[in-house]
Design a protein around this motif. Structure first.
Motif, PDB file in Angstrom:
ATOM      1  N   UNK A  99     -37.574 -73.515  -8.827  1.00 46.08           N
ATOM      2  CA  UNK A  99     -36.163 -73.875  -8.446  1.00 46.08           C
ATOM      3  C   UNK A  99     -35.533 -74.716  -9.671  1.00 46.08           C
ATOM      4  N   UNK A 100     -34.598 -75.744  -9.170  1.00 45.41           N
ATOM      5  CA  UNK A 100     -33.847 -76.389 -10.017  1.00 45.41           C
ATOM      6  C   UNK A 100     -34.585 -77.333 -11.262  1.00 45.41           C
ATOM      7  N   UNK A 101     -36.055 -77.614 -10.875  1.00 47.00           N
ATOM      8  CA  UNK A 101     -36.622 -78.488 -11.580  1.00 47.00           C
ATOM      9  C   UNK A 101     -37.173 -77.448 -12.651  1.00 47.00           C
ATOM     10  N   UNK A 102     -37.351 -76.414 -12.448  1.00 46.83           N
ATOM     11  CA  UNK A 102     -37.664 -75.464 -13.593  1.00 46.83           C
ATOM     12  C   UNK A 102     -36.805 -75.362 -14.378  1.00 46.83           C
ATOM     13  N   UNK A 103     -35.409 -74.965 -14.127  1.00 41.77           N
ATOM     14  CA  UNK A 103     -34.240 -74.922 -14.836  1.00 41.77           C
ATOM     15  C   UNK A 103     -33.915 -76.121 -15.682  1.00 41.77           C
ATOM     16  N   UNK A 104     -33.971 -77.341 -14.851  1.00 42.49           N
ATOM     17  CA  UNK A 104     -33.949 -78.358 -15.793  1.00 42.49           C
ATOM     18  C   UNK A 104     -34.853 -78.584 -16.957  1.00 42.49           C
ATOM     19  N   UNK A 105     -36.246 -78.172 -16.810  1.00 46.75           N
ATOM     20  CA  UNK A 105     -37.353 -78.317 -17.745  1.00 46.75           C
ATOM     21  C   UNK A 105     -37.002 -77.518 -18.748  1.00 46.75           C
ATOM     22  N   UNK A 106     -36.732 -76.299 -18.474  1.00 43.18           N
ATOM     23  CA  UNK A 106     -36.458 -75.298 -19.560  1.00 43.18           C
ATOM     24  C   UNK A 106     -35.328 -75.695 -20.379  1.00 43.18           C
ATOM     25  N   UNK A 107     -34.330 -76.222 -19.667  1.00 45.53           N
ATOM     26  CA  UNK A 107     -32.872 -76.707 -20.361  1.00 45.53           C
ATOM     27  C   UNK A 107     -33.433 -77.902 -21.175  1.00 45.53           C
ATOM     28  N   UNK A 108     -34.152 -78.610 -20.998  1.00 48.68           N
ATOM     29  CA  UNK A 108     -34.468 -79.894 -21.859  1.00 48.68           C
ATOM     30  C   UNK A 108     -35.091 -79.198 -22.996  1.00 48.68           C
ATOM     31  N   UNK A 109     -36.087 -78.276 -23.020  1.00 54.69           N
ATOM     32  CA  UNK A 109     -36.846 -77.750 -24.174  1.00 54.69           C
ATOM     33  C   UNK A 109     -36.300 -76.939 -24.626  1.00 54.69           C
ATOM     34  N   UNK A 110     -35.608 -75.849 -24.237  1.00 52.52           N
ATOM     35  CA  UNK A 110     -35.150 -74.678 -24.825  1.00 52.52           C
ATOM     36  C   UNK A 110     -33.566 -74.331 -24.560  1.00 52.52           C
ATOM     37  N   UNK A 111     -33.039 -75.457 -24.098  1.00 54.10           N
ATOM     38  CA  UNK A 111     -31.440 -75.330 -24.063  1.00 54.10           C
ATOM     39  C   UNK A 111     -30.882 -74.304 -22.910  1.00 54.10           C
ATOM     40  N   UNK A 112     -31.890 -73.911 -21.713  1.00 55.22           N
ATOM     41  CA  UNK A 112     -31.314 -72.963 -20.809  1.00 55.22           C
ATOM     42  C   UNK A 112     -30.520 -73.680 -20.120  1.00 55.22           C
ATOM     43  N   UNK A 113     -29.462 -73.352 -19.619  1.00 49.31           N
ATOM     44  CA  UNK A 113     -28.364 -73.667 -19.021  1.00 49.31           C
ATOM     45  C   UNK A 113     -28.096 -73.100 -17.696  1.00 49.31           C
ATOM     46  N   UNK A 114     -29.343 -72.435 -17.096  1.00 44.09           N
ATOM     47  CA  UNK A 114     -29.121 -71.873 -15.847  1.00 44.09           C
ATOM     48  C   UNK A 114     -29.220 -72.822 -14.568  1.00 44.09           C
ATOM     49  N   UNK A 115     -28.309 -73.814 -14.638  1.00 43.23           N
ATOM     50  CA  UNK A 115     -28.130 -74.891 -13.614  1.00 43.23           C
ATOM     51  C   UNK A 115     -27.509 -74.316 -12.409  1.00 43.23           C
ATOM     52  N   UNK A 116     -27.649 -74.650 -11.274  1.00 38.61           N
ATOM     53  CA  UNK A 116     -26.730 -74.125 -10.092  1.00 38.61           C
ATOM     54  C   UNK A 116     -25.296 -74.766 -10.187  1.00 38.61           C
ATOM     55  N   UNK A 117     -24.271 -74.103  -9.390  1.00 35.88           N
ATOM     56  CA  UNK A 117     -23.015 -74.694  -9.418  1.00 35.88           C
ATOM     57  C   UNK A 117     -23.028 -76.009  -9.212  1.00 35.88           C
TER      58      UNK A 117
END
Length: 385
Positions: A99-117
């Motif tokens: 879920x969103x925790x995974x998106x935040x985790x990959x965002x912090x590490x790899x710059x993945x910006x797939x956070x919900x609206x």
């Protein structure tokens, strides 16, 4: 002629870099649109920085075939391997931290910006979108790790491996503006070290800006991410030290967290980038300083445990479960603080700042805080005369 287009499809499908696709749909021109904060986003010029001139709303999209066989793959083979590795790491983290925790985790590490609206609006309202953008911190960790890994080599060799790791990391994470800026700066510093010299940070910033502009002249004019990245870098290096005296009574370090340094960097940088944000985005996040101070101690730990989760999971997925659980706890804490802050009354308000007012505000800040020492030097020159 060949032009770049953004392809949008009604249903998400999995494609890989290098796949040849056949697309049928309606071609449209991009148009400016109103943001949730009430400002107008110049979408056409934002896309022009990457030479993208149109949008295709795809009705049909499928992999191109030649005589029933998939078409020969295109693109750079090195990029293909790096993107595949990046996607694999993201999949591992999102499998173990859903879920969103995974998106935040990959965002912090790899710059993945797939956070919900909904979450993205909360990030904007609290001024915390920078934590899911790659920065010098990510690049320095990658560089430092590989330099230590190859420390048995002569200094020049270890520095070269660190530079190569930076190059691969920046490509792997999609050549994001902030990562490219940090990568160029780190590369220049490593090159200077290999020659036994220290790099002047102001010169390094200017060289990075020159290189990025030479590669893509639209970068500094239309790329808001690049503009913010450079402003934040200048702010934390030159402006933050000017507000350090505000926090002399704050403990230098407590519970392993450098509170004084963190407060100085956060407040100083946010003051410096605020006029630009008000001009470009028209969002004044009143709660931002408090929220950033609350969440920043968690970010390095989230990055560390996410990295361990990805690396261990790549080797053997079940072994990464304990690290993923801890990463999930840190991600949950950050999301909770952001959500709670975003729901504070008047957490963010719309403030539209004209361009000329932004310039005057920066002139006022430069005069009051004198980040580059110009006022002081001119004052001494006047006294000597």
């Amino acid at each position: 002629e060949k032009i770049k287009l953004i392809i949008r499809e009604s249903e998400g499908r999995e494609y890989e870099y290098g796949d040849m696709l056949t697309v049928r749909g309606n071609l449209e021109k991009p148009k400016p649109f109103e943001t949730t904060s009430g400002g107008i986003f110049d979408y056409p010029n934002y896309l022009k920085k990457d030479s993208i001139l149109g949008i295709v709303k795809a009705n049909t999209i499928f992999k191109t075939e030649n005589n029933g066989e998939p078409a020969k793959r295109a693109g750079n083979p090195v990029s293909r391997v790096l993107y595949k590795f990046n996607n694999k790491l993201e999949d591992i983290v999102k499998t173990l931290v859903p879920n969103t925790k995974g998106s935040l985790s990959t965002g912090v590490l790899l710059g993945d910006k797939q956070i919900t609206k909904e979450n993205r609006e909360e990030f904007v309202a609290t001024g915390t979108t920078h934590i899911i953008a790659l920065s010098g911190y990510n690049v320095s960790i990658v560089s430092g790790f590989f330099r230590e890994l190859f420390s048995f080599l002569p200094l020049a060799g270890a520095l070269a491996m660190g530079g190569l790791a930076i190059l691969f990391f920046v490509i792997m994470t999609g050549l994001q503006s902030s990562a490219v800026r940090a990568g160029i700066m780190a590369g220049i510093v490593l090159f200077a070290k290999s020659k036994g010299r220290s790099a002047n940070i102001g010169t390094v910033i200017l060289m990075a800006a020159f290189v990025m502009t030479a590669i893509n002249p639209y970068t500094l004019y239309r790329d808001v991410s690049a503009q913010l990245s450079f402003l934040a870098t200048v702010g934390i290096i030159y402006f933050s030290p000017r507000v350090a005296h505000w926090f002399v009574k704050v403990p230098e370090k407590a519970l392993g967290i450098p509170w004084r340094e963190m407060l100085t960097g956060t407040i100083g940088t946010q003051i410096f980038v605020l006029p630009f944000i008000l001009w470009k985005m028209s969002v004044l996040s009143i709660i931002s300083p408090i929220t950033n101070i609350l969440i920043l101690p968690f970010v390095p730990y989230l990055m560390a445990f996410t990295a361990v989760t990805a690396i261990v999971g790549y080797i053997y997925l079940p072994l990464a479960t304990p690290f993923a659980f801890i990463a999930s706890l840190f991600a949950g804490a950050i999301l909770f603080l952001i959500h709670a802050s975003a729901n504070v009354l008047f957490a963010a308000v719309t403030v539209q700042m004209p361009f000329i007012v932004m310039l005057l505000t920066y002139a006022f800040l430069f005069y009051c805080f004198d980040p580059f020492g110009w006022v002081k030097r001119n004052s001494k020159k006047y006294d000597n005369e």
